[in-house]
Design a protein around this motif. Structure first.
Motif, PDB file in Angstrom:
ATOM      1  N   THR A  34     -12.556 -14.972 -13.446  1.00 51.80           N
ATOM      2  CA  THR A  34     -11.969 -16.345 -13.099  1.00 51.80           C
ATOM      3  C   THR A  34     -10.486 -16.212 -12.926  1.00 51.80           C
ATOM      4  O   THR A  34      -9.646 -17.197 -13.012  1.00 51.80           O
ATOM      5  CB  THR A  34     -12.289 -17.470 -13.844  1.00 51.80           C
ATOM      6  OG1 THR A  34     -12.175 -17.126 -15.163  1.00 51.80           O
ATOM      7  CG2 THR A  34     -14.016 -17.774 -13.604  1.00 51.80           C
ATOM      8  N   GLY A  35      -9.959 -14.983 -13.316  1.00 49.64           N
ATOM      9  CA  GLY A  35      -8.428 -14.690 -13.585  1.00 49.64           C
ATOM     10  C   GLY A  35      -7.999 -14.251 -12.104  1.00 49.64           C
ATOM     11  O   GLY A  35      -7.921 -15.302 -11.168  1.00 49.64           O
ATOM     12  N   PHE A  36      -7.261 -13.277 -11.831  1.00 47.99           N
ATOM     13  CA  PHE A  36      -6.563 -12.919 -10.590  1.00 47.99           C
ATOM     14  C   PHE A  36      -7.655 -11.978  -9.882  1.00 47.99           C
ATOM     15  O   PHE A  36      -7.826 -12.323  -8.689  1.00 47.99           O
ATOM     16  CB  PHE A  36      -5.400 -12.052 -10.930  1.00 47.99           C
ATOM     17  CG  PHE A  36      -4.493 -11.934  -9.730  1.00 47.99           C
ATOM     18  CD1 PHE A  36      -4.515 -12.256  -8.828  1.00 47.99           C
ATOM     19  CD2 PHE A  36      -3.893 -10.511 -10.023  1.00 47.99           C
ATOM     20  CE1 PHE A  36      -3.686 -11.911  -7.610  1.00 47.99           C
ATOM     21  CE2 PHE A  36      -3.065 -10.065  -8.947  1.00 47.99           C
ATOM     22  CZ  PHE A  36      -3.227 -10.764  -7.640  1.00 47.99           C
ATOM     23  N   LEU A  37      -8.004 -10.949 -10.088  1.00 45.17           N
ATOM     24  CA  LEU A  37      -8.687 -10.080  -9.241  1.00 45.17           C
ATOM     25  C   LEU A  37     -10.394 -10.635  -9.278  1.00 45.17           C
ATOM     26  O   LEU A  37     -10.748 -10.354  -8.148  1.00 45.17           O
ATOM     27  CB  LEU A  37      -8.887  -8.738 -10.201  1.00 45.17           C
ATOM     28  CG  LEU A  37      -9.838  -7.707  -9.567  1.00 45.17           C
ATOM     29  CD1 LEU A  37      -9.659  -7.285  -7.899  1.00 45.17           C
ATOM     30  CD2 LEU A  37     -10.081  -6.510 -10.452  1.00 45.17           C
ATOM     31  N   GLY A  38     -10.822 -11.296 -10.178  1.00 45.64           N
ATOM     32  CA  GLY A  38     -12.113 -11.981 -10.218  1.00 45.64           C
ATOM     33  C   GLY A  38     -12.686 -12.642  -9.130  1.00 45.64           C
ATOM     34  O   GLY A  38     -13.443 -12.343  -8.292  1.00 45.64           O
ATOM     35  N   PRO A  39     -11.579 -13.795  -8.797  1.00 47.21           N
ATOM     36  CA  PRO A  39     -11.959 -14.639  -7.648  1.00 47.21           C
ATOM     37  C   PRO A  39     -11.763 -13.938  -6.097  1.00 47.21           C
ATOM     38  O   PRO A  39     -12.792 -14.385  -5.370  1.00 47.21           O
ATOM     39  CB  PRO A  39     -10.937 -15.701  -8.053  1.00 47.21           C
ATOM     40  CG  PRO A  39     -10.621 -15.746  -9.376  1.00 47.21           C
ATOM     41  CD  PRO A  39     -10.553 -14.120  -9.658  1.00 47.21           C
ATOM     42  N   HIS A  40     -11.077 -12.951  -6.114  1.00 48.93           N
ATOM     43  CA  HIS A  40     -10.789 -12.249  -4.925  1.00 48.93           C
ATOM     44  C   HIS A  40     -12.318 -11.182  -4.570  1.00 48.93           C
ATOM     45  O   HIS A  40     -12.727 -11.312  -3.610  1.00 48.93           O
ATOM     46  CB  HIS A  40      -9.739 -11.404  -4.745  1.00 48.93           C
ATOM     47  CG  HIS A  40      -8.338 -12.244  -4.537  1.00 48.93           C
ATOM     48  ND1 HIS A  40      -8.189 -12.703  -3.270  1.00 48.93           N
ATOM     49  CD2 HIS A  40      -7.558 -12.616  -5.362  1.00 48.93           C
ATOM     50  CE1 HIS A  40      -6.908 -13.324  -3.536  1.00 48.93           C
ATOM     51  NE2 HIS A  40      -6.627 -13.148  -4.798  1.00 48.93           N
ATOM     52  N   PHE A  41     -12.536 -10.856  -5.637  1.00 47.67           N
ATOM     53  CA  PHE A  41     -13.990 -10.057  -5.640  1.00 47.67           C
ATOM     54  C   PHE A  41     -15.211 -11.076  -5.266  1.00 47.67           C
ATOM     55  O   PHE A  41     -16.080 -10.559  -4.637  1.00 47.67           O
ATOM     56  CB  PHE A  41     -14.249  -9.381  -7.009  1.00 47.67           C
ATOM     57  CG  PHE A  41     -15.567  -8.592  -6.714  1.00 47.67           C
ATOM     58  CD1 PHE A  41     -15.691  -7.167  -6.374  1.00 47.67           C
ATOM     59  CD2 PHE A  41     -16.791  -9.286  -7.648  1.00 47.67           C
ATOM     60  CE1 PHE A  41     -16.884  -6.968  -6.393  1.00 47.67           C
ATOM     61  CE2 PHE A  41     -17.916  -8.649  -7.595  1.00 47.67           C
ATOM     62  CZ  PHE A  41     -18.333  -7.329  -6.867  1.00 47.67           C
TER      63      PHE A  41
ATOM     64  N   GLY B   1      -3.130   0.428 -10.097  1.00 46.70           N
ATOM     65  CA  GLY B   1      -1.822   0.300 -10.383  1.00 46.70           C
ATOM     66  C   GLY B   1      -1.426  -1.003 -10.608  1.00 46.70           C
ATOM     67  O   GLY B   1      -2.503  -2.019 -10.824  1.00 46.70           O
ATOM     68  N   LEU B   2      -0.311  -1.516 -10.106  1.00 45.00           N
ATOM     69  CA  LEU B   2      -0.165  -2.932 -10.216  1.00 45.00           C
ATOM     70  C   LEU B   2      -0.656  -3.556  -9.112  1.00 45.00           C
ATOM     71  O   LEU B   2      -0.577  -3.326  -7.966  1.00 45.00           O
ATOM     72  CB  LEU B   2       1.504  -2.916 -10.038  1.00 45.00           C
ATOM     73  CG  LEU B   2       2.214  -4.604  -9.855  1.00 45.00           C
ATOM     74  CD1 LEU B   2       1.955  -5.097 -11.241  1.00 45.00           C
ATOM     75  CD2 LEU B   2       3.625  -4.403  -9.685  1.00 45.00           C
ATOM     76  N   ILE B   3      -1.560  -4.711  -9.555  1.00 43.19           N
ATOM     77  CA  ILE B   3      -2.129  -5.619  -8.632  1.00 43.19           C
ATOM     78  C   ILE B   3      -1.251  -6.889  -8.175  1.00 43.19           C
ATOM     79  O   ILE B   3      -0.718  -7.298  -8.980  1.00 43.19           O
ATOM     80  CB  ILE B   3      -3.382  -5.965  -9.136  1.00 43.19           C
ATOM     81  CG1 ILE B   3      -4.344  -4.863  -9.788  1.00 43.19           C
ATOM     82  CG2 ILE B   3      -4.481  -6.403  -8.258  1.00 43.19           C
ATOM     83  CD1 ILE B   3      -5.601  -5.168 -10.668  1.00 43.19           C
ATOM     84  N   VAL B   4      -1.407  -6.760  -6.927  1.00 44.82           N
ATOM     85  CA  VAL B   4      -0.408  -7.818  -6.098  1.00 44.82           C
ATOM     86  C   VAL B   4      -1.129  -8.617  -5.212  1.00 44.82           C
ATOM     87  O   VAL B   4      -2.076  -8.407  -4.754  1.00 44.82           O
ATOM     88  CB  VAL B   4       1.017  -7.161  -5.599  1.00 44.82           C
ATOM     89  CG1 VAL B   4       1.676  -6.048  -6.679  1.00 44.82           C
ATOM     90  CG2 VAL B   4       0.530  -6.397  -4.165  1.00 44.82           C
TER      91      VAL B   4
END
Length: 380
Positions: free
Chosen positions: A44-51, A195-198
């Motif tokens: 539910t953070g940054f990467l998770g919802p996109h996945f 690396g840096l996830i944007v």
């Protein structure tokens, strides 16, 4: 001067392909297009919802396990009724994951402490086929050589039992997390080192600073030279790659970042200006002058570190293995434009206080000092 510790501290705040070895539990091959049952630790953070969005679009069945504290309403409502949400704590309460329930794969987006990874892999090892751990490029002991790949030496800790995540321990702890997963599930672990996830949804502002700065217009202070390399990965490209690795049942370790040496600071600033469409100019200020003015790389000047000394390899990490395994990239212009569009949706009071980069007054002061130096140089 920016040190490796500084770089990892901010990052802490975001082997070849191989067949399943004989020593691992036998796993049946998946049929092409077969919907997967995926357990996401975190999500539910940054990467998770996109996945989750990418997986749902392809009809996979998602179970989220988390504490229910970060963005607790992100997947609430009737439209998300297909998502199963289990609450607990991977440190102390994993009762919701006990029993005989099976999943095809686990995506671990919240692995920071090795004992936490040991606990989750040990609990799930007999009930999942594949464990995908999201690591970081900060696991590497050094970043002083361009082109280093997944075989490069990893960071180590003087005390492997430490549990406090700091700029000094982050990379070493992540490396130990990778090892803990492989120990409990040999041959069935996939490790991805981004690396840096944007991109849209990033609230660290480490990348967003540049599109947002171009949106303000005027004279933009830019670090080093336009040719300085940089690397980052769009969160949506990373999410798609993670899902692809699970769908293809691909094991191994992968650097997930932009192609080595492809992106430069000049291209990033130009893309930001194109997206903003606000009149602006760019003034490139050398690294030594910025250091003298106590303008730090990475934090004050996001996405940038002078490619020299212990950072001679910055922006040029080898990602060919991930590309061969299916990592694909959208255009820089698309990432910048979508990030700026997201930034513009935030409340004015939030946009008035970026979490990275220079304040307008500080930027103006440094530019003024640089102009004074330039005038003196022309008179000599």
């Amino acid at each position: 001067m920016t040190t490796r510790r500084d770089f990892i501290a901010v990052a802490a705040a975001s082997a070849g392909l191989f067949a399943l070895p004989a020593l691992a539990r036998k796993v049946a091959a998946r049929k092409p297009g077969q919907p997967l049952r995926i357990l996401v630790l975190g999500g539910t953070g940054f990467l998770g919802p996109h996945f989750v969005d990418a997986a749902r679009a392809k009809k996979h069945k998602i179970t989220l396990f988390n504490r229910g504290r970060t963005n607790p309403t992100r997947f609430s409502g009737e439209e998300f009724k297909d998502i199963e949400q289990l609450h607990g704590d991977r440190k102390s309460d994993m009762k919701a994951l006990q029993g005989k329930r099976r999943w095809d794969a686990v995506l671990d987006t919240s692995a920071y402490i090795p004992t936490d990874v040991t606990r989750s892999t040990r609990l799930l090892a007999k009930r999942v086929d594949q464990y995908l751990l999201v690591s970081t490029i900060s696991v590497y002991a050094k970043m002083d050589k361009p082109g280093q790949d997944e075989s490069a030496p990893l960071a180590t800790l003087a005390d492997p039992n430490i549990t406090e995540v700091t700029g000094e321990t982050y990379g070493g702890l992540k490396a130990l997390c990778e090892q803990a997963a492989e120990k409990e599930m040999p041959g069935r672990v996939t490790v991805v080192r981004p690396g840096l996830i944007v991109g849209p949804g990033d609230n660290t502002d480490r990348f967003t600073y540049w599109p947002a700065r171009a949106d303000r217009g005027g004279e933009i202070l830019a670090p080093g030279s336009a040719a300085d390399p940089t690397q980052f990965i769009d969160v949506r490209d990373l999410a798609a790659f993670l899902l692809h690795l699970l769908e293809q049942q691909t094991y191994g370790t992968f650097n997930a970042d932009a192609p080595a040496g492809k992106l430069t600071m000049g291209e990033l600033l130009a893309a930001s200006q194109r997206a903003a469409r606000t009149p602006s100019t760019v003034t490139w200020v050398p690294a030594d002058f910025l250091e003298a003015q106590q303008v730090s790389a990475w934090q004050d000047m996001p996405v940038w570190i002078p490619p020299q000394g212990e950072y001679a390899g910055f922006g040029r990490l080898d990602t060919r293995k991930a590309q061969a395994a299916g990592l694909m990239y959208r255009s820089l212009d698309a990432t910048v434009a979508d990030t700026l569009a997201y930034w513009r949706t935030l409340p004015a009071e939030r946009r008035a206080k970026p979490r990275a980069g220079l304040s307008p007054q500080r930027e103006a002061d440094v530019l003024k000092q640089w102009q004074v130096r330039e005038r003196r140089g022309r008179k000599q």
